[in-house]
Structure formats: structure tokens, C-alpha cells
Design an enzyme around this catalytic site. Structure first.
Site, short mmCIF file in Angstrom:
data_model
loop_
_atom_site.label_atom_id
_atom_site.label_comp_id
_atom_site.label_asym_id
_atom_site.label_seq_id
_atom_site.Cartn_x
_atom_site.Cartn_y
_atom_site.Cartn_z
N GLU A 170 1.19 -1.16 0.12
CA GLU A 170 0.27 0.03 -0.28
C GLU A 170 1.02 1.25 0.06
OE1 GLU A 170 -1.83 2.95 0.76
OE2 GLU A 170 -2.16 2.10 2.96
N CYS A 180 -1.88 8.48 2.73
CA CYS A 180 -1.53 8.03 1.41
C CYS A 180 -2.31 8.82 0.62
CB CYS A 180 -1.07 7.15 0.92
SG CYS A 180 -2.18 5.92 2.26
N GLU A 228 4.26 13.10 -4.87
CA GLU A 228 4.14 12.84 -3.35
C GLU A 228 4.68 13.97 -2.20
OE1 GLU A 228 3.61 9.07 -1.29
OE2 GLU A 228 1.59 9.74 -0.54
#
Ligand code: ADP
Length: 495
Positions: free
Chosen positions: A269, A302, A399
Site C-alpha cells: 500500500e 497516502c 507526493e
């Protein structure tokens, strides 16, 4: 007002913490410890054993023995479920204490941990407990045309994968431990868990509660330490059957490489750069929704809605609204009751996020709110809204993992799916509109594991979670996760 800390929390932060291996608390074989800082001040919060390859090996062997020799594998599913349910109960019984530890170690506001992370972690164990008695196979009528006249009885069994290594991040420390341990235990696996070096404390307290709930020795082992040593050793260990990882896409690639030695199963993940799309006909709640999508957990999420797309007519109003909310957020230490947003988790994250802010400004982006560090003590960053960005900018593509949103206008439904999907990631997405046909039509076109309509950041133990594209492999939670923790065996008998 500051939250008064529980006696147990004081003990956790004043005496050095050890590793949990085979039901015992032991120091690292090297004798080394490391410190975890209080992110609100940068000062030492606690000392923790620094496990490395040797400790990982000891823990993996304990988990191997517990898996191969029992008693975990002999306990009935009903008893296993009750033990897992009890873990959830114990988390709730110790909710204040766990929320204080989480707040001190991670920096998030106590109230946020108490209302969110802690009950959600308990709920995960309660949800997974129910699955222990519901792991089933199928009976299959096979034809075997090359054996005319023969008669068979074929069925499938779902069996635990075996010893599972689990490596988790620092953004939701207890919840990530729950997401990993719950499904592994309900399906009968044994585990070596490596918490993030930035936030090891609640996983260690959880290990105590897991023992108290009646999980046999060796079934859950917790080794604290660094990623490049303890984490890498776990990912590469030949006696580990599966590795489950949550963290950066960059480390996810290293995990995959490390797993090739014995071809262990891998679930990942990873990162995201999730689009949050506000149409002209969105309700006024979309403004607060867009702010929450990025600023929840200080953007250290996330699935954060870090790319805000607003349809042209509403662009100025929505961006101004989000910027106003950003400017009004009260920053402070997690245990201060007035705090709405705490510090980032570490000095490294502070440097990383402020580095992105500099890069955005240098490339021509405008900070409508925030834009830099907050104060000069601790790791605080101002909630920031960036406009005048271009699709190729680093702040748009990469990110950031902090409270920074890039906002851009769009024209129509026809173009927005392609714009939203223009990222290597595919974790989450938000859609804000009052037109249900438009919402569901767009939801189908978005390449992401979770799509929220008129809400954001809603996760649940019963709802599968995971990523398309470079956001990961496999799903956590829901019944989908059970597949990631079981092997299917086909048994065929000739009658
Ligand atoms: P972040 O960059 O957000 O800190 P990471 O992906 O580096 O996230 O860390 C997530 C988890 O992965 C942590 O528990 C960390 O210790 C671990 N980790 C980091 N590097 C490695 C590695 N090379 N092998 C295995 N685990 C690692």
C-alpha cells in the site's frame, strides 16, 4: 489546557522499551537503542531497542515455530475470533492512554487520535474477529475429459500463508498495525511486525494488549528498528512467506526486490497524489470537504486529496474558502487541547515538505495561504494552498506528504477524468457534485482504489482499500484482504 498523561504513558516514555519476541520482552542482541523524538519540540521522547538482522531472525524463527508447531493452528476458529475480538475490547479500554502515546509520538492532536485512530483500530479487530469463523472453500464439479467415466469429489481449502512480515509507516501508527495484524491473525498466520522508527510506541503497547488478550507466544512479534536494517532483513528473510508493506513507493520497490529470493508473497500500500474534483454544482460543503481532504492528519496521509480541481465558475470561491480554512487552523503540540493541527512527524519530513514549498515557489506557483515553516521549534508547517501551478511541476507530480494542496481550474466533465488520471498513482479520488449521474459516471472513469462522492477520507474495516497503478498491490480491509493472507488448496478425490 494540556491533556494530563496517564501513568502508563509516563512509564512508556521514561523507561527504555524492548523488543517483543516469542512472548518475551528482550533487548536488541546488539544492546543498542535509539531515541524517538517529540515532534512538537524535537526533544527526546523515549528510548527504544534498535533491532537489526539478528533480532529479526530470532523473531522470524519464533513466528515460524508458532506457525508450524502451534498452538495457534490448533485453536478453533471460534476461539481465535474471540481472542481477536478481545484485542479490540482492550484497545477501547485503554483508549485514552493509547491516544496520548500516539499524540506524543506522532504529533497528531490527542482529540483526533482519541476520536479517530483508536476506535478505528479497535473496530478493525472487531470486524476481523468475525471472519475467523467464516473462511470457507468451495466444492467443485470437475469434468476431467481425458479420464472418461471417472468420478471425482473436488473441494478447496483456504489456509493461512504462514509467517508474515509486516512493515508499517508512521502516519497512523496504531491503525496501520491494526490493518496489518487483524487480517493476518483472523486467517491463522503468525507475524513479525516492524513499526516505523519515528513512531514505535503504540505498536509496543499493542503487543502488551495482544498478549493480555490471549494470543499465544510467538504468534505476534514486534521488532523496532530502522528500515534499511531491520525492515530490509525482514523483507529478505527466507523463512517469511509473505511481506505486507505500507509506505513510500520508493521503498515498495525495494521490498519487491528483497522478496525475490524466496518469492514470498507481497502486498503493498504505497503513495498517492489523489485528485479531488469540485464541480460548479457542488454543495457549499465542498469547500470544507476539500480542506479536510488535504489537511486531515497534516496531509500525512497516502490518500490525501492533494490535487484540487475546481470547475472554472467556482474556482476563486472554493480556493479562497480552502485558503481561509487553512489560515485559521490552530497549530500546536498534540496534547494541547486547543490544537487543530500538530507538527509533522520528523525533522526529515519538515525538510522534505518545506523543500517542496520552495521548489513550487521557484517554479512560479503562488501560495494563497501558508507557504513555509511555522515557528522555529518542532516540525510545524503552515497549511498551504498553491495556485498558478503547471502539470509538469514537482509539486503537482510528486507526493509531498504534508499539508500542501495544489489547486487548478478545469472546464468540463469530458476532460476531467484524463486530467485526474494523469499521475503514476491511483489510490483515492473525491468528487463533489449534486448530480448523481455525473458523480457515478466519473467514478467509473477514475483509475483509483477508492472514490469518494461528496465526502473524503472515509475508510472502514468493511471497505476494501488499496491502489491502482503505482499505489500498490492488493487490498487491505473488507473481505478482499482475506485473499491476501490465505493460500487456496484444491483437493481432488477419485470416488
Ligand atoms: P517514509 O518515507 O514516509 O518514512 P518509508 O517508506 O521510508 O516511508 O517507511 C515506511 C516503513 O518502511 C518504515 O517502517 C521504514 O522503517 C520501512 N523501511 C524503510 N526502508 C526500508 C527498506 N529498505 N526495507 C524495508 N523496510 C524499509
Amino acid at each position: 489546557m494540556t491533556v494530563t498523561v496517564d501513568k502508563n504513558v509516563e512509564e512508556f516514555t521514561t523507561t527504555a522499551r524492548q523488543l517483543f519476541i516469542d512472548g518475551q520482552w528482550v533487548p536488541a542482541a546488539s544492546g543498542k537503542t535509539f531515541q524517538t523524538p517529540d515532534p512538537a519540540t524535537g526533544e527526546t521522547l523515549a528510548h527504544v531497542a534498535e533491532g537489526d538482522a539478528e533480532d529479526i531472525d530470532r523473531a522470524v524463527r519464533a513466528a515460524r515455530k508458532a506457525f508450524d508447531d502451534g498452538p495457534w493452528g490448533r485453536i478453533t476458529p471460534s476461539e481465535r475470533g474471540k481472542i481477536i475480538w478481545r484485542i479490540g475490547d482492550l484497545i477501547l479500554e485503554h483508549a485514552d492512554e493509547l491516544a496520548q502515546l500516539e499524540s506524543l509520538d506522532n504529533g497528531k492532536p490527542f482529540a483526533a487520535a482519541r476520536a479517530g485512530d483508536i476506535p478505528a483500530s479497535a473496530d478493525l479487530f472487531h470486524y476481523m474477529a468475525g471472519w475467523a469463523t467464516k473462511i470457507e472453500g468451495n466444492t467443485i464439479n470437475i469434468s476431467a475429459p481425458y479420464l472418461p467415466g471417472a468420478n471425482f469429489h473436488t473441494y478447496t481449502l483456504r489456509e493461512p500463508v504462514g509467517v508474515v512480515g509486516q512493515i508499517i509507516p508512521w502516519n497512523f501508527p496504531l491503525m496501520m498495525a491494526a490493518w496489518k495484524l487483524g487480517p493476518a491473525l483472523t486467517t491463522g498466520n503468525t507475524v513479525v511486525l516492524k513499526p516505523a522508527e519515528q513512531t514505535p510506541l503504540t505498536a509496543l503497547r499493542l503487543a502488551e494488549l495482544i498478549a493480555e488478550a490471549g494470543v499465544p507466544d510467538g504468534v505476534v512479534n514486534v521488532v523496532t528498528g530502522f528500515g534499511e536494517t531491520a525492515g530490509a532483513a525482514l523483507a529478505a528473510h527466507d523463512l517469511v512467506d509473505k511481506i505486507a508493506f505500507t509506505g513510500s513507493t520508493e521503498v515498495g520497490r525495494l521490498i519487491v526486490q528483497a522478496a525475490t529470493g524466496n518469492l514470498k508473497r507481497v502486498s503493498l500500500e504505497l503513495g498517492g497524489k489523489s485528485p479531488n474534483i469540485v464541480f460548479n454544482d457542488a454543495s457549499p460543503q465542498a469547500v470544507e470537504g476539500a480542506a479536510n481532504a488535504i489537511f486531515f492528519n497534516h496531509g500525512q496521509n497516502c490518500v490525501a486529496g492533494s490535487r484540487l480541481f475546481v470547475q472554472q465558475d467556482r474556482f476563486d470561491e472554493v480556493v479562497e474558502g480552502v485558503a481561509r480554512i487553512a489560515s485559521s487552523i490552530r497549530l500546536g503540540p498534540g496534547l494541547d487541547e486547543d490544537t487543530e493541527m500538530g507538527p509533522l512527524v520528523s525533522d526529515e519530513q519538515l525538510r522534505r515538505v518545506t523543500g517542496y514549498l520552495e521548489s513550487g515557489k521557484n517554479e512560479g506557483a503562488t501560495a494563497v495561504s501558508g507557504g513555509g515553516r511555522h515557528g522555529d521549534k518542532g516540525y510545524f508547517v503552515q497549511p498551504t494552498v498553491l495556485t498558478n501551478t503547471r502539470p509538469e511541476m514537482k509539486v503537482v507530480r510528486e507526493e509531498i506528504f504534508g499539508p500542501v494542496v495544489v489547486a487548478a481550474p478545469f472546464q468540463s466533465l469530458d476532460e476531467i477524468a484524463a486530467i485526474a488520471n494523469d499521475t503514476p498513482y491511483g489510490l483515492g479520488a473525491g468528487i463533489w457534485t449534486q448530480d448523481i449521474s455525473k458523480a457515478h459516471a466519473l467514478a467509473k472513469k477514475i483509475r483509483a482504489g477508492t472514490v469518494w462522492i461528496n465526502c473524503y477520507n472515509v475508510t472502514d474495516a468493511a471497505q476494501p482499500f488499496g491502489g491502482f497503478k503505482q499505489s500498490g498491490w492488493g487490498r487491505e480491509m473488507g473481505h478482499e484482504v482475506l485473499e491476501a493472507y490465505t493460500e487456496v488448496k484444491a483437493v481432488t478425490a477419485q470416488l
